[in-house]
Write an enzyme that holds these catalytic residues in place. Structure first.
Site, PDB file in Angstrom:
ATOM      1  N   LEU A  74       5.473  16.787 -28.465  1.00  0.00           N
ATOM      2  CA  LEU A  74       6.377  17.288 -29.401  1.00  0.00           C
ATOM      3  C   LEU A  74       6.085  18.987 -29.606  1.00  0.00           C
ATOM      4  O   LEU A  74       4.889  19.307 -29.773  1.00  0.00           O
ATOM      5  CB  LEU A  74       6.636  16.648 -30.646  1.00  0.00           C
ATOM      6  N   ASP A  75       7.179  19.700 -29.907  1.00  0.00           N
ATOM      7  CA  ASP A  75       6.779  21.226 -30.158  1.00  0.00           C
ATOM      8  C   ASP A  75       6.970  21.382 -31.681  1.00  0.00           C
ATOM      9  O   ASP A  75       7.116  20.266 -32.357  1.00  0.00           O
ATOM     10  CB  ASP A  75       7.754  22.190 -29.521  1.00  0.00           C
ATOM     11  N   SER A  76       6.677  22.543 -32.303  1.00  0.00           N
ATOM     12  CA  SER A  76       6.427  22.614 -33.693  1.00  0.00           C
ATOM     13  C   SER A  76       7.815  22.272 -34.315  1.00  0.00           C
ATOM     14  O   SER A  76       7.857  21.928 -35.457  1.00  0.00           O
ATOM     15  CB  SER A  76       6.128  24.093 -34.060  1.00  0.00           C
TER      16      SER A  76
END
Length: 119
Positions: A74-76
């Site tokens: 997952l990204d931020s």
């Protein structure tokens, strides 16, 4: 000031009307109005459920030790969305400073289980 002093001179409170103090019995009662704090096991189950329900997550990869970016890819922004989903699930508000630190299941579980208002 003079009016107050004049009134207080004429007001009499009978000694019997004052409440009798009971001796302290040594017990301490928590003054929290939120006595239905949830168990750590319930926190773990609900955190995992929220993460498994996140659209970009493969539920088979979710464990209590999973890291959002390293293990789930997952990204931020996804991490922010998960934290928001956790706030909604547990009916609490996580300050931005603390929310930025939550990037894994262990940190989310620790924060929520130690938060006095989580429900």
């Amino acid at each position: 000031m003079a009016l107050r002093a004049a009134i207080l001179r004429h007001v009499r409170v009978p000694l019997e009307a004052t409440p009798k103090l009971q001796p302290w019995n040594g017990s301490i009662r928590s003054m929290s109005s939120h006595d239905d704090h949830i168990t750590k096991e319930e926190v773990v189950d609900r955190v995992l459920s929220v993460i498994k329900d996140f659209p970009k997550v493969d539920p088979s990869k979710v464990t209590p030790e999973v890291h959002f970016q390293k293990d789930l890819g997952l990204d931020s922004l996804d991490t922010v969305e998960i934290v928001m989903a956790l706030e909604e699930e547990f009916k609490l508000e996580i300050p931005d400073k603390e929310a930025d630190k939550i990037d894994s299941c262990p940190l989310a579980i620790e924060y929520i289980s130690n938060h006095p208002m989580s429900s």
